[in-house]
Motif scaffolding. Structure first.
Motif, PDB file in Angstrom:
ATOM      1  N   THR A 187     -24.105  -3.508   8.159  1.00 31.45           N
ATOM      2  CA  THR A 187     -23.569  -4.825   7.799  1.00 31.45           C
ATOM      3  C   THR A 187     -23.186  -4.874   6.331  1.00 31.45           C
ATOM      4  OG1 THR A 187     -25.051  -5.772   9.477  1.00 31.45           O
ATOM      5  CG2 THR A 187     -24.032  -7.315   7.942  1.00 31.45           C
ATOM      6  N   ASN A 188     -24.018  -4.271   5.475  1.00 29.49           N
ATOM      7  CA  ASN A 188     -23.719  -4.257   4.038  1.00 29.49           C
ATOM      8  C   ASN A 188     -22.415  -3.520   3.744  1.00 29.49           C
ATOM      9  OD1 ASN A 188     -25.943  -5.731   3.372  1.00 29.49           O
ATOM     10  ND2 ASN A 188     -27.197  -3.996   2.752  1.00 29.49           N
ATOM     11  N   VAL A 189     -22.215  -2.386   4.436  1.00 31.83           N
ATOM     12  CA  VAL A 189     -20.978  -1.625   4.238  1.00 31.83           C
ATOM     13  C   VAL A 189     -19.778  -2.443   4.712  1.00 31.83           C
ATOM     14  CG1 VAL A 189     -19.692   0.407   5.006  1.00 31.83           C
ATOM     15  CG2 VAL A 189     -22.070   0.636   4.371  1.00 31.83           C
ATOM     16  N   GLU A 190     -19.951  -3.116   5.853  1.00 28.07           N
ATOM     17  CA  GLU A 190     -18.869  -3.961   6.373  1.00 28.07           C
ATOM     18  C   GLU A 190     -18.519  -5.058   5.368  1.00 28.07           C
ATOM     19  OE1 GLU A 190     -17.903  -6.666  10.345  1.00 28.07           O
ATOM     20  OE2 GLU A 190     -19.968  -6.201   9.808  1.00 28.07           O
ATOM     21  N   ALA A 191     -19.547  -5.675   4.778  1.00 31.25           N
ATOM     22  CA  ALA A 191     -19.308  -6.737   3.792  1.00 31.25           C
ATOM     23  C   ALA A 191     -18.589  -6.189   2.562  1.00 31.25           C
ATOM     24  CB  ALA A 191     -20.637  -7.377   3.392  1.00 31.25           C
ATOM     25  N   THR A 192     -18.959  -4.968   2.141  1.00 34.73           N
ATOM     26  CA  THR A 192     -18.301  -4.360   0.971  1.00 34.73           C
ATOM     27  C   THR A 192     -16.822  -4.117   1.244  1.00 34.73           C
ATOM     28  OG1 THR A 192     -20.387  -3.252   0.413  1.00 34.73           O
ATOM     29  CG2 THR A 192     -18.405  -2.415  -0.636  1.00 34.73           C
ATOM     30  N   ILE A 193     -16.512  -3.597   2.436  1.00 40.73           N
ATOM     31  CA  ILE A 193     -15.102  -3.359   2.783  1.00 40.73           C
ATOM     32  C   ILE A 193     -14.350  -4.689   2.862  1.00 40.73           C
ATOM     33  CG2 ILE A 193     -13.559  -2.479   4.590  1.00 40.73           C
ATOM     34  CD1 ILE A 193     -15.775  -0.404   5.238  1.00 40.73           C
ATOM     35  N   ALA A 194     -15.007  -5.718   3.421  1.00 44.49           N
ATOM     36  CA  ALA A 194     -14.375  -7.045   3.495  1.00 44.49           C
ATOM     37  C   ALA A 194     -14.109  -7.594   2.088  1.00 44.49           C
ATOM     38  CB  ALA A 194     -15.264  -8.002   4.284  1.00 44.49           C
ATOM     39  N   ARG A 195     -15.048  -7.341   1.160  1.00 40.36           N
ATOM     40  CA  ARG A 195     -14.848  -7.794  -0.224  1.00 40.36           C
ATOM     41  C   ARG A 195     -13.648  -7.093  -0.851  1.00 40.36           C
ATOM     42  NH1 ARG A 195     -20.696  -6.838  -0.682  1.00 40.36           N
ATOM     43  NH2 ARG A 195     -21.706  -8.787  -0.088  1.00 40.36           N
ATOM     44  N   ALA A 196     -13.528  -5.796  -0.573  1.00 34.32           N
ATOM     45  CA  ALA A 196     -12.393  -5.044  -1.113  1.00 34.32           C
ATOM     46  C   ALA A 196     -11.080  -5.643  -0.607  1.00 34.32           C
ATOM     47  CB  ALA A 196     -12.502  -3.574  -0.698  1.00 34.32           C
ATOM     48  N   ARG A 197     -11.045  -5.985   0.668  1.00 30.01           N
ATOM     49  CA  ARG A 197      -9.818  -6.565   1.236  1.00 30.01           C
ATOM     50  C   ARG A 197      -9.547  -7.945   0.665  1.00 30.01           C
ATOM     51  NH1 ARG A 197     -10.602  -4.296   7.420  1.00 30.01           N
ATOM     52  NH2 ARG A 197     -10.027  -2.178   6.875  1.00 30.01           N
ATOM     53  N   SER A 198     -10.615  -8.703   0.471  1.00 33.63           N
ATOM     54  CA  SER A 198     -10.457 -10.042  -0.109  1.00 33.63           C
ATOM     55  C   SER A 198      -9.863  -9.957  -1.506  1.00 33.63           C
ATOM     56  CB  SER A 198     -11.818 -10.742  -0.153  1.00 33.63           C
ATOM     57  OG  SER A 198     -11.740 -11.961  -0.846  1.00 33.63           O
ATOM     58  N   LEU A 199     -10.395  -9.052  -2.325  1.00 34.86           N
ATOM     59  CA  LEU A 199      -9.911  -8.915  -3.706  1.00 34.86           C
ATOM     60  C   LEU A 199      -8.480  -8.391  -3.730  1.00 34.86           C
ATOM     61  CD1 LEU A 199     -13.105  -7.488  -5.426  1.00 34.86           C
ATOM     62  CD2 LEU A 199     -12.070  -9.708  -5.829  1.00 34.86           C
ATOM     63  N   LYS A 200      -8.178  -7.451  -2.819  1.00 31.49           N
ATOM     64  CA  LYS A 200      -6.807  -6.932  -2.779  1.00 31.49           C
ATOM     65  C   LYS A 200      -5.822  -8.033  -2.414  1.00 31.49           C
ATOM     66  CE  LYS A 200      -7.643  -2.039  -1.880  1.00 31.49           C
ATOM     67  NZ  LYS A 200      -7.505  -0.920  -0.934  1.00 31.49           N
ATOM     68  N   ALA A 201      -6.239  -8.919  -1.514  1.00 33.86           N
ATOM     69  CA  ALA A 201      -5.364 -10.035  -1.129  1.00 33.86           C
ATOM     70  C   ALA A 201      -5.171 -10.992  -2.300  1.00 33.86           C
ATOM     71  CB  ALA A 201      -5.964 -10.769   0.070  1.00 33.86           C
ATOM     72  N   LYS A 202      -6.250 -11.243  -3.025  1.00 34.99           N
ATOM     73  CA  LYS A 202      -6.182 -12.197  -4.136  1.00 34.99           C
ATOM     74  C   LYS A 202      -5.369 -11.653  -5.310  1.00 34.99           C
ATOM     75  CE  LYS A 202     -10.553 -14.469  -3.039  1.00 34.99           C
ATOM     76  NZ  LYS A 202     -10.499 -14.098  -1.635  1.00 34.99           N
ATOM     77  N   PHE A 203      -5.510 -10.364  -5.568  1.00 40.91           N
ATOM     78  CA  PHE A 203      -4.789  -9.769  -6.692  1.00 40.91           C
ATOM     79  C   PHE A 203      -3.421  -9.217  -6.275  1.00 40.91           C
ATOM     80  CE2 PHE A 203      -9.002  -9.921  -8.516  1.00 40.91           C
ATOM     81  CZ  PHE A 203      -8.746 -10.246  -9.837  1.00 40.91           C
ATOM     82  N   GLY A 204      -3.118  -9.314  -4.979  1.00 41.68           N
ATOM     83  CA  GLY A 204      -1.788  -8.934  -4.502  1.00 41.68           C
ATOM     84  C   GLY A 204      -1.419  -7.494  -4.784  1.00 41.68           C
ATOM     85  N   THR A 205      -2.338  -6.576  -4.473  1.00 41.51           N
ATOM     86  CA  THR A 205      -2.051  -5.160  -4.756  1.00 41.51           C
ATOM     87  C   THR A 205      -0.873  -4.653  -3.927  1.00 41.51           C
ATOM     88  OG1 THR A 205      -3.715  -4.554  -3.114  1.00 41.51           O
ATOM     89  CG2 THR A 205      -4.425  -4.591  -5.396  1.00 41.51           C
ATOM     90  N   GLU A 206      -0.685  -5.236  -2.743  1.00 37.66           N
ATOM     91  CA  GLU A 206       0.411  -4.760  -1.884  1.00 37.66           C
ATOM     92  C   GLU A 206       1.774  -5.265  -2.371  1.00 37.66           C
ATOM     93  OE1 GLU A 206      -0.208  -2.602   0.477  1.00 37.66           O
ATOM     94  OE2 GLU A 206      -2.334  -2.718  -0.014  1.00 37.66           O
ATOM     95  N   LYS A 207       1.759  -6.333  -3.179  1.00 33.76           N
ATOM     96  CA  LYS A 207       3.031  -6.926  -3.606  1.00 33.76           C
ATOM     97  C   LYS A 207       3.600  -6.265  -4.865  1.00 33.76           C
ATOM     98  CE  LYS A 207       1.581 -11.413  -1.787  1.00 33.76           C
ATOM     99  NZ  LYS A 207       1.174 -12.774  -2.157  1.00 33.76           N
ATOM    100  N   CYS A 208       2.810  -5.406  -5.492  1.00 31.57           N
ATOM    101  CA  CYS A 208       3.266  -4.777  -6.739  1.00 31.57           C
ATOM    102  C   CYS A 208       4.470  -3.873  -6.469  1.00 31.57           C
ATOM    103  CB  CYS A 208       2.148  -3.948  -7.370  1.00 31.57           C
ATOM    104  SG  CYS A 208       0.927  -4.956  -8.166  1.00 31.57           S
ATOM    105  N   GLU A 209       5.510  -4.073  -7.222  1.00 32.97           N
ATOM    106  CA  GLU A 209       6.704  -3.243  -7.056  1.00 32.97           C
ATOM    107  C   GLU A 209       6.557  -1.919  -7.803  1.00 32.97           C
ATOM    108  OE1 GLU A 209       9.978  -5.608  -8.270  1.00 32.97           O
ATOM    109  OE2 GLU A 209       9.712  -7.092  -6.662  1.00 32.97           O
TER     110      GLU A 209
END
Length: 975
Positions: free
Chosen positions: A831-853
């Motif tokens: 569960t802890n590992v799952e939460a860590t991966i979810a946190r990584a996805r949350s931060l990536k969404a907030k900082f828009g890593t996929e939108k960087c040109e």
């Protein structure tokens, strides 16, 4: 005598007025501990490196002391450092200022993100704390506080200890400490103020400077400049513009083989809520000097955008609800249930009415004699045949725990052969068609003692998990299991192989349930092979009968048998071949002169017709007849599951070590040997034990070259020494063995009985037992899911944790009945590992890593996000002017606009005008959630001619908390 006794009585009346008081004893104990820990004298360390308080290793030593009956714990906290050179130590001056007092001025480690509160307040690398031992104890009265402080002062003076010594006073939650540090001719007092309500005049820099200067009371004019370090912390809680991307599962949808929005055999993953609750931005001005900056109740120069240093930390949500963790946890809860399947589904489910199926019961009883399967009251056949009818009779379809659509979809997923063009043709979907069967992930089942990830057992575990979570809980589990057992019974009775199981004997590296299913498959395979043999035999009989070779009676029997073929071959084979041979085979044996074989010897035996030959054994010939030696068709040894092996070993162990017990044990173990001997005799008429040994155990036939009478070198062979031991088991078995081919022997593996035992074993499993069996498969699946999700995010720390989980799980799951606590630990880690991966996805969404040109910017952002997950605090490169800084700024601006009901979509308008920037800065960021200031200076105290010593004051201001922590040094030699 009276005169002699008087002096003795006077001795007892002497009072020793030098006895130490409790206070003196306490001081003595403190000194003793300081001496034991070797904290005496001056020990100068290296200058503190930047960030060492967070990256370095902190250790502590503890002891317990008491003041009268009040217990204190004394703890030494210290930063582990390499000791400085010996030469440097010798050069240390006797009157040098202690290391801790010098550290008060060090600016390399201001505001450490993770450290003891005294380290943060005073910048110390080493200190000792005396605190009440019990959590609920506290030193509250002023007199007691002063008494403790004076005790500390005396202990430091007596021992020459130069490490700061603190005493914790008031309630522990207040973190109030007073302390002292002594050196040669110098003393530093550590004082503290803690208030709930902040005085208005001290909410800004100018007010705090006034306090600091008045406390120092330096007589010099003008005062030396005060060095200032400031940190403002801003908290972002509103993520309104960034919805959490995890979609809640739709538990009503069943579309295209999906249940609950999930495909069968795939576990859900992710957090149901945003696992990042807050973002804390710390804007720091590390080196300011008094007079350069203005910060008072009217105006402030401290604009966070202009701060030279930004750092960010994220606050993680406490125990976020994670789908995979909940999935596995809920399944694990079934392990603690006590009810049987009958009790969960209602006792009326299997109640019998009248005597509908008495005949079947009797048939099964006869079938299993003389070693009946221990079945309570109802037989398995009886129970299972009527199960569906009774369920429908006593429980309406609408009351059924599982929806019919869901049930059918699951059964189709588990048994895909049911929908194939050739229905139930017995194909097995083993690992052959799975390209990943050789890789590490696939073979993880060996470590976990679960089942291969493409097996029926593994799929069943995932389906039960899904049913338990989305469709009826433990009732749904009981219902699906009941249907599964019915399917197993159907396949056994109709000779259909179970799909999703590897061919061959049970794999002891898998869980017991998987072994049982493999055992059932073995039974079905043997039964099919036997029935196919019978069909060919019957066709021979039929053709011979039609040719007129047999009498009318025999023709009738054959027709009767043929008629039975049309119904079901299982009943014919079970009744005819379980414990005795077929009639025709027995007559054939008699015709071959089997009975005379014992009396007549080799001549009669050699006249027998050879049967059951597989193929010729190379160039070997029989020693006495010279005929070629043929390898016989033999029975395969009985497959065993681990519980049967354990049971067998217990029986053999109970026979003891006596000669009789050993003989009986050998006979039990030689059943397979006897069968092979009989097959060998049937295939090689006129053979002897030597012939059998040459094929079966060549090492036990010793050959040597000898010269015969004519002088020719010939090979002469004989049995080995162990074969010549009197009453040898091999010799005994050979004498009792009859020339019977494998097809007419009593079966070594009684597939009918073993299949019934397996079916009974499955039928009596409670949901709790089932969950225990399948939990390794579920944990195996969860680990694979976590690994799969981690590869998408590529988080190095998570990779290490997954390896630890695999190592831990393999140790726990390898043994039967692991402790619940250890299983909970594994699930918690997943569960802890799952939460860590979810946190990584949350931060990536907030900082828009996929939108960087730009590729560089995207890589920098991804690195920044990964650091946020792994480090307590991360510096923002370029502060507010960097790429990450501008994103953080935008987050705050949008949050502020959302708070003031302004449209979120609008971009913040920034202009180059400094005035407009100042105006906007007020609205860009909320009021700081925390203000921290460190004031430092070096001044002579208490007199103008005293030695110039470090002075320091730390202040922190939050909504409901105001603290001042001061360290004020004074010269004790000249004052």
């Amino acid at each position: 005598m009276a005169a002699d006794s008087e002096p003795e009585s006077e001795v007892f009346e002497i009072t020793d007025f030098t006895t130490a008081s409790e206070w003196e004893r306490f001081i003595s104990k403190v000194e003793e501990v300081l001496n034991d820990w070797k904290l005496i004298g001056n020990s100068m360390g290296k200058p503190l490196e930047k960030g060492i308080f967070t990256s370095g290793t902190w250790e502590e030593k503890s002891d317990e002391i008491s003041f009268a009956d009040f217990k204190f714990s004394i703890t030494h906290h210290f930063l582990v450092q390499e000791s400085s050179d010996k030469e440097g130590k010798e050069e240390v001056l006797e009157d040098a200022i202690p290391q801790s007092i010098q550290d008060l001025l060090c600016m390399n480690n201001d505001f450490p993100p993770r450290a003891h509160c005294l380290v943060r307040w005073y910048g110390l690398r080493e200190f000792v704390v005396i605190a009440p031992a019990a959590n609920n104890d506290a030193v509250l009265s002023e007199s007691k506080c002063n008494l403790l402080l004076s005790s500390v002062s005396i202990a430091l003076g007596n021992t020459g200890c130069q490490v700061p010594l603190f005493v914790q006073i008031h309630q522990k939650w207040r973190r109030m400490y007073v302390g002292e540090c002594q050196g040669p001719g110098v003393r530093t007092d550590f004082e503290m103020v803690h208030l709930r309500k902040v005085p208005n005049q001290y909410t800004h820099l100018s007010g705090l400077l006034d306090i600091f200067k008045s406390k120092i009371g330096c007589p010099l004019t003008p005062l030396p400049p005060v060095s200032i370090a400031i940190r403002f912390t801003y908290v972002l809680q509103d993520w309104l513009q960034y919805f959490w991307p995890q979609q809640p599962p739709d538990i009503d949808a069943i579309v295209g083989g999906e249940v609950g929005g999930l495909e069968f055999g795939k576990l859900p993953f992710g957090a149901c809520e945003d696992p990042i609750s807050e973002l804390h931005l710390a804007t720091t001005w590390p080196h300011l000097t008094e007079g350069i900056i203005v910060d008072n109740d009217v105006y402030s120069d401290l604009d966070p955008i202009q701060a030279p240093h930004w750092s960010v930390r994220v606050r993680k949500a406490d125990n976020p609800q994670c789908l995979l963790g909940d999935f596995v946890t809920e399944f694990f809860k079934i392990c603690r249930r006590k009810e049987s399947t009958d009790e969960i589904l209602g006792r009326s489910t299997f109640e019998e009415e009248g005597r509908e199926t008495v005949d079947i019961t009797h048939a099964l009883s006869k079938l299993t004699e003389p070693a009946p399967v221990p079945i309570h009251k109802l037989s398995v056949t009886n129970m299972v045949h009527s199960a569906k009818k009774k369920i429908r009779k006593h429980r309406g379809v609408e009351e059924s725990p599982l929806n019919n659509d869901v049930l059918n979809a699951i059964l189709l997923f588990l048994f895909p052969d049911a929908a194939s063009d050739k229905p139930l043709d017995g194909f097995t979907s083993t690992g052959n068609n799975n390209p990943s069967s050789d890789n590490e992930e696939y073979n993880l089942y060996n470590q976990f003692k679960s089942a291969p990830s493409d097996s029926l057992t593994y799929k069943l575990a995932l389906c039960l998990c899904m049913i338990n979570f989305y469709h009826g809980g433990v009732k749904g589990v009981a219902h699906l299991w009941q249907e599964f057992v019915l399917e197993m019974r159907f396949r056994w009775e109709n000779n259909f192989l179970i799909p999703g199981l590897a061919n061959g004997v049970p794999n002891l590296r898998c869980c017991l349930l998987h072994q049982k299913l493999q055992m059932l498959n073995c039974c079905i395979e043997r039964k099919r092979a036997r029935d196919e043999g019978k069909k060919s035999t019957l066709s021979d009989y039929t053709s011979s009968a039609s040719a007129g070779d047999s009498g009318p009676d025999h023709l009738k029997d054959t027709d009767k048998e043929k008629g039975e073929v049309g119904k079901s071959w299982d009943s014919w084979s079970d009744s005819e071949e379980e414990y005795f041979e077929c009639l025709s085979d027995t007559e054939e044996l008699k015709g071959n002169g089997q009975e005379n074989g014992k009396k007549g010897g080799a001549k009669e035996l050699s006249s027998l017709k050879p049967e059951g030959r597989l193929h010729q054994h190379g160039k070997l010939t029989l020693l006495h007849t010279g005929e070629p030696l043929y390898i016989p068709v033999t029975q395969e040894p009985a497959p065993m599951t681990e519980d049967l092996l354990e049971e067998q070993s217990e029986v053999l162990a109970k026979l003891g070590t006596s000669a009789e017990g050993a003989h009986l044990r050998a006979r039990m173990q030689s059943a397979c040997l006897l069968s092979d001997m009989e097959s060998f005799k049937a295939a090689n008429p006129g053979c002897f034990l030597e012939d059998f040994v040459r094929w079966y155990s060549p090492r036990d036939y010793v050959e040597e070259e000898v010269v015969d009478e004519k002088g020719n070198v010939i090979l002469k062979g004989e049995l080995s020494a162990r074969m010549k031991i009197p009453s040898n088991m091999w010799v005994e078995a050979w004498e009792t063995a009859k020339p019977v081919p494998a097809r007419r022997q009593r079966r070594l593996f009684d597939d009918t009985r073993e299949a019934e035992k397996v079916l009974h074993y499955l039928a009596v499993q409670k949901p709790a037992d089932l969950a225990r069996h399948l939990l390794p498969c579920v944990i195996h699946a969860a680990v694979l899911k976590v690994k799969e999700e981690e590869t998408l995010e590529n988080i190095s720390s998570v990779k290490k944790i997954i390896k630890q989980i695999i190592s831990h799980s393999s140790k726990v799951l390898r043994f039967p009945n692991p402790e619940d606590k250890k299983l909970e630990e594994i699930i918690h880690q997943i569960t802890n590992v799952e939460a860590t991966i979810a946190r990584a996805r949350s931060l990536k969404a907030k900082f828009g890593t996929e939108k960087c040109e730009k590729e560089e910017e995207r890589e920098d952002l991804e690195k920044f996000v990964s650091c946020l997950l792994e480090q307590p605090e991360v510096s923002v490169i370029g502060a507010g002017r960097g790429h990450a800084g501008s994103i953080i700024h935008k987050l705050f601006v949008n949050a502020q606009r959302a708070a003031s009901m302004a449209p979120v979509e609008e971009e913040p308008k920034r202009t180059s005008s400094s005035e407009e920037r100042r105006q906007n800065s007020g609205s860009d960021f909320p009021a700081p959630a925390g203000r921290e200031l460190i004031l430092r200076t070096t001044v002579p105290r208490p007199a103008p001619y005293s030695k110039a010593l470090p002075q320091r004051m730390y202040s922190v201001l939050t909504k409901e908390d105001f603290r001042l922590a001061g360290a004020f040094s004074a010269d004790t030699s000249f004052f």
